[in-house]
Design an enzyme around this catalytic site. Structure first.
Site, PDB file in Angstrom:
ATOM      1  N   ILE A   1       0.836  -1.206   0.000  1.00 49.22           N
ATOM      2  CA  ILE A   1       0.000   0.000   0.000  1.00 49.22           C
ATOM      3  C   ILE A   1       0.874   1.262   0.000  1.00 49.22           C
ATOM      4  O   ILE A   1       0.655   2.188  -0.784  1.00 49.22           O
ATOM      5  CB  ILE A   1      -0.931  -0.007   1.240  1.00 49.22           C
ATOM      6  CG1 ILE A   1      -1.901  -1.184   1.162  1.00 49.22           C
ATOM      7  CG2 ILE A   1      -1.678   1.320   1.382  1.00 49.22           C
ATOM      8  CD1 ILE A   1      -2.787  -1.209  -0.054  1.00 49.22           C
TER       9      ILE A   1
ATOM     10  N   LYS B   1     -14.145   0.135   6.718  1.00 51.16           N
ATOM     11  CA  LYS B   1     -13.196  -0.816   6.108  1.00 51.16           C
ATOM     12  C   LYS B   1     -13.459  -2.238   6.639  1.00 51.16           C
ATOM     13  O   LYS B   1     -13.485  -3.207   5.866  1.00 51.16           O
ATOM     14  CB  LYS B   1     -11.761  -0.379   6.432  1.00 51.16           C
ATOM     15  CG  LYS B   1     -10.687  -1.344   5.993  1.00 51.16           C
ATOM     16  CD  LYS B   1     -10.538  -1.380   4.487  1.00 51.16           C
ATOM     17  CE  LYS B   1      -9.650  -2.542   4.065  1.00 51.16           C
ATOM     18  NZ  LYS B   1      -9.596  -2.708   2.634  1.00 51.16           N
TER      19      LYS B   1
ATOM     20  N   CYS C   1      -6.548  -9.961   3.976  1.00 48.46           N
ATOM     21  CA  CYS C   1      -7.557  -8.942   4.326  1.00 48.46           C
ATOM     22  C   CYS C   1      -8.845  -9.598   4.813  1.00 48.46           C
ATOM     23  O   CYS C   1      -9.185  -9.508   5.991  1.00 48.46           O
ATOM     24  CB  CYS C   1      -7.848  -8.053   3.122  1.00 48.46           C
ATOM     25  SG  CYS C   1      -6.459  -7.001   2.687  1.00 48.46           S
TER      26      CYS C   1
ATOM     27  N   ARG D   1       0.011 -16.340  -0.144  1.00 47.95           N
ATOM     28  CA  ARG D   1      -0.144 -15.984   1.263  1.00 47.95           C
ATOM     29  C   ARG D   1      -1.529 -16.370   1.798  1.00 47.95           C
ATOM     30  O   ARG D   1      -2.534 -16.041   1.207  1.00 47.95           O
ATOM     31  CB  ARG D   1       0.096 -14.481   1.467  1.00 47.95           C
ATOM     32  CG  ARG D   1       1.577 -14.135   1.374  1.00 47.95           C
ATOM     33  CD  ARG D   1       1.798 -12.674   1.590  1.00 47.95           C
ATOM     34  NE  ARG D   1       1.160 -11.869   0.555  1.00 47.95           N
ATOM     35  CZ  ARG D   1       1.128 -10.543   0.563  1.00 47.95           C
ATOM     36  NH1 ARG D   1       1.670  -9.882   1.547  1.00 47.95           N
ATOM     37  NH2 ARG D   1       0.553  -9.888  -0.417  1.00 47.95           N
TER      38      ARG D   1
ATOM     39  N   LYS E   1     -14.582 -25.735  -7.029  1.00 46.41           N
ATOM     40  CA  LYS E   1     -14.808 -24.446  -7.706  1.00 46.41           C
ATOM     41  C   LYS E   1     -15.862 -24.487  -8.831  1.00 46.41           C
ATOM     42  O   LYS E   1     -15.969 -23.545  -9.607  1.00 46.41           O
ATOM     43  CB  LYS E   1     -13.475 -23.927  -8.299  1.00 46.41           C
ATOM     44  CG  LYS E   1     -12.454 -23.459  -7.284  1.00 46.41           C
ATOM     45  CD  LYS E   1     -12.935 -22.413  -6.296  1.00 46.41           C
ATOM     46  CE  LYS E   1     -13.430 -21.134  -6.895  1.00 46.41           C
ATOM     47  NZ  LYS E   1     -13.895 -20.170  -5.866  1.00 46.41           N
TER      48      LYS E   1
HETATM   49  N1  LIG Z   1      -2.154  -5.133   0.588  1.00 48.37           N
HETATM   50  C1  LIG Z   1      -3.447  -4.868   0.400  1.00 48.37           C
HETATM   51  O1  LIG Z   1      -4.048  -5.281  -0.577  1.00 48.37           O
HETATM   52  C2  LIG Z   1      -4.190  -3.987   1.392  1.00 48.37           C
HETATM   53  C3  LIG Z   1      -5.420  -3.432   1.004  1.00 48.37           C
HETATM   54  C4  LIG Z   1      -6.073  -2.587   1.890  1.00 48.37           C
HETATM   55  C5  LIG Z   1      -5.529  -2.341   3.143  1.00 48.37           C
HETATM   56  N2  LIG Z   1      -4.336  -2.925   3.514  1.00 48.37           N
HETATM   57  C6  LIG Z   1      -3.798  -2.605   4.833  1.00 48.37           C
HETATM   58  O2  LIG Z   1      -2.698  -1.700   4.679  1.00 48.37           O
HETATM   59  C7  LIG Z   1      -1.733  -1.938   5.715  1.00 48.37           C
HETATM   60  C8  LIG Z   1      -0.379  -2.212   5.080  1.00 48.37           C
HETATM   61  O3  LIG Z   1      -0.492  -3.367   4.290  1.00 48.37           O
HETATM   62  P1  LIG Z   1       0.595  -3.793   3.211  1.00 48.37           P
HETATM   63  O4  LIG Z   1      -0.001  -4.903   2.416  1.00 48.37           O
HETATM   64  O5  LIG Z   1       1.116  -2.577   2.516  1.00 48.37           O
HETATM   65  O6  LIG Z   1       1.733  -4.370   4.181  1.00 48.37           O
HETATM   66  P2  LIG Z   1       3.255  -4.737   3.790  1.00 48.37           P
HETATM   67  O7  LIG Z   1       3.678  -5.758   4.753  1.00 48.37           O
HETATM   68  O8  LIG Z   1       3.346  -4.987   2.324  1.00 48.37           O
HETATM   69  O9  LIG Z   1       4.042  -3.361   4.067  1.00 48.37           O
HETATM   70  C9  LIG Z   1       4.184  -2.799   5.321  1.00 48.37           C
HETATM   71  C10 LIG Z   1       5.569  -2.151   5.404  1.00 48.37           C
HETATM   72  O10 LIG Z   1       5.644  -1.442   6.648  1.00 48.37           O
HETATM   73  C11 LIG Z   1       6.989  -1.549   7.116  1.00 48.37           C
HETATM   74  N3  LIG Z   1       7.015  -1.204   8.545  1.00 48.37           N
HETATM   75  C12 LIG Z   1       6.640  -1.945   9.617  1.00 48.37           C
HETATM   76  N4  LIG Z   1       6.772  -1.230  10.741  1.00 48.37           N
HETATM   77  C13 LIG Z   1       7.241  -0.008  10.396  1.00 48.37           C
HETATM   78  C14 LIG Z   1       7.577   1.172  11.124  1.00 48.37           C
HETATM   79  N5  LIG Z   1       7.448   1.243  12.445  1.00 48.37           N
HETATM   80  N6  LIG Z   1       8.035   2.222  10.434  1.00 48.37           N
HETATM   81  C15 LIG Z   1       8.190   2.187   9.088  1.00 48.37           C
HETATM   82  N7  LIG Z   1       7.881   1.091   8.353  1.00 48.37           N
HETATM   83  C16 LIG Z   1       7.407   0.012   8.995  1.00 48.37           C
HETATM   84  C17 LIG Z   1       7.372  -2.971   6.779  1.00 48.37           C
HETATM   85  O11 LIG Z   1       8.781  -3.135   6.765  1.00 48.37           O
HETATM   86  C18 LIG Z   1       6.722  -3.143   5.399  1.00 48.37           C
HETATM   87  O12 LIG Z   1       7.613  -2.805   4.351  1.00 48.37           O
HETATM   88  C19 LIG Z   1      -2.278  -3.104   6.538  1.00 48.37           C
HETATM   89  O13 LIG Z   1      -2.998  -2.596   7.627  1.00 48.37           O
HETATM   90  C20 LIG Z   1      -3.217  -3.797   5.569  1.00 48.37           C
HETATM   91  O14 LIG Z   1      -4.224  -4.526   6.239  1.00 48.37           O
HETATM   92  C21 LIG Z   1      -3.648  -3.725   2.650  1.00 48.37           C
END
Ligand SMILES: NC(=O)c1ccc[n+]([C@@H]2O[C@H](COP(=O)([O-])OP(=O)(O)OC[C@H]3O[C@@H](n4cnc5c(N)ncnc54)[C@H](O)[C@@H]3O)[C@@H](O)[C@H]2O)c1
Length: 428
Positions: free
Chosen positions: A15, A213, A267, A340, A417
């Protein structure tokens, strides 16, 4: 008041990185922060560490143009967007440690007039909790919970709804829920996203935005659980669930989703637990839906065991060692390589660990199995598996599997499926 010259994105994953790149592509100075030094180094070379179509080009242009740079330590900015993980712990309790660490890390560089937005999917009340953590770290600044509209720092919750694989397009075109802690917080959040968002802005407060959400993903989970429960009932009553759903969906106000081997990804299989955890006595349907979807892989495994037993009864000269099982699909949804939290992978892994004969894995979206799996499983082609497996288990509706006429394939087929049902409409 609404000028944002420098924007910082905390957490550069699936994200955060596309979001940082979207601001940078509009010629804003963007500071990307991630605790993962390797990710920071890759991004600063103009490359990416995740898989998302077209993101590589945009990040490359942003970095070489001087608009995006990554670092492990927060730097001053006018707006901060937090997109760090929000997993749950072993007991399904949300783990907010990443949000707390991110909030405390930016607290040191906050200045009067800054905007902080939480984007991570979060339990209701997390934004207010984040505001408390920030206020604890910076008693010299005022926050919305203390000073309302006159606060030095504005805070909002703005959830992300993009679909992996289509992130670059959906970031721009999706409508956005904007949950400011005050009206002024919402005004400023809208002004920030207007830099690249073309969708509609939907204003609310932070708690409703958090709940929105969780509601979206719980709604999908409950609907899928209904379809999965129907599939189990129909199996018992000797009714074809795919035909049944197709018939019922002819009703002008009925729209039942399709069943499957379970619910995967990070999710839909995770977020409903945030609601159950907060209101365990009230969220009865949501909890049951989670349990129904989580139990479906076990049901499929029992079906496979039963099929092996029937096969051996029909072929008394053979033992279980002689039976070859092919699992069609490992990914958590069709036409991607993402394994995943995949129920298809969990089923295949379990079958490989208990079945004494050969287990073939058919996954057209990957060339190589993860090393842990490769010890127990053979990655096999569609053709070889169709010709050589005694029992074929369809776990994912990849387009390559939809093209097969399953009714003509020899041997037993366990279909999670609806491919067999679709096959009857094929000419060949
Ligand atoms: N991936 C999706 O499709 C999606 C869709 C909607 C919402 N979300 C939500 O968005 C959020 C992030 O998801 P994502 O898929 O991008 O996760 P991700 O694991 O791909 O990325 C998260 C990043 O945050 C970094 N991180 C962790 N702690 C940190 C800190 N203290 N400071 C700086 N960086 C830090 C990690 O190293 C990682 O690179 C989650 O809450 C997820 O539920 C994800």
């Amino acid at each position: 008041m609404f000028k944002f010259e420098t924007i910082s994105v905390i957490g550069l994953g699936y994200i955060g990185l596309p979001t940082a790149a979207a601001f940078a592509s509009r010629r804003k100075k963007v500071i990307g922060v991630d605790i993962n030094q390797n990710a920071v180094d890759i991004i600063n070379r103009g490359e990416i560490h995740i898989v998302e179509p077209d993101l590589d080009m945009i990040v490359h242009a942003a970095v070489t143009g001087g608009y995006l740079h990554a670092t492990t330590k927060p730097e001053p900015a006018d707006a901060f967007l937090i997109a760090v993980p929000t997993p749950f712990k072993g007991n399904h309790e949300p783990d907010l440690a990443y949000v707390e660490a991110a909030a405390r890390s930016i607290a040191n560089v906050l200045k009067r007039g800054d905007l902080v937005i939480l984007e991570s999917t979060s339990p209701v009340g997390t934004t207010e909790q984040m505001a408390t953590w920030l206020a604890e770290s910076r008693p010299d600044l005022s926050f919305p919970q203390q000073a309302g509209q006159r606060a030095d720092i504005n805070i909002a919750y703005c959830p992300e709804r993009v679909l992996p694989g289509k992130v670059i397009q959906e970031l721009v075109t999706n409508d956005r829920v904007i949950g400011g802690m005050t009206d002024r917080c919402s005004d400023r959040a809208i002004a920030l996203y207007q830099i690249f968002v073309e969708g509609e802005f939907l204003r609310t407060n932070s708690r409703t935005a958090e709940m929105c959400k969780l509601t979206e993903n719980s709604s999908r989970d409950v609907s899928i659980a209904f379809a999965n429960e129907l599939s189990i009932i129909c199996d018992k009553l000797d009714i074809n669930v795919w035909e049944l759903i197709a018939l019922a969906n002819h009703h002008p106000r009925v729209n039942i989703l399709q069943p499957g081997p379970g619910v995967g990804g990070h999710c839909i299989a995770v977020d409903p637990w945030f609601l159950v955890n907060k209101t365990p006595d009230e969220a009865r349907l949501i909890r049951t839906a989670r349990e129904v979807n989580d139990s479906k892989p076990k049901w499929v495994i029992e079906k496979i065991k039963l099929d092996v037993a029937e096969f051996l009864q029909e072929n008394p000269e053979k033992t279980a060692k002689d039976v070859t099982i092919a699992c069609f699909g490992l990914a958590f949804k069709p036409d991607i390589d993402d394994l995943r939290e995949s129920p298809a992978l969990a089923i295949t892994r379990q079958i490989a660990s208990i079945h004494p004969g050969r287990v073939l894995a058919v996954e057209p979206n990957t060339d190589m199995l993860p090393s842990k799996l490769a010890q127990h499983l053979t990655l096999s082609s569609i053709e070889y598996s169709l010709n050589n497996a005694d029992i074929k288990v369809i776990l994912v509706d990849h387009k390559e599997f939809k093209a097969i006429n399953w009714r003509q394939s020899k041997g037993r087929v366990i279909d999670t499926k609806g491919m067999l049902f679709l096959s009857q409409f094929k000419n060949t």
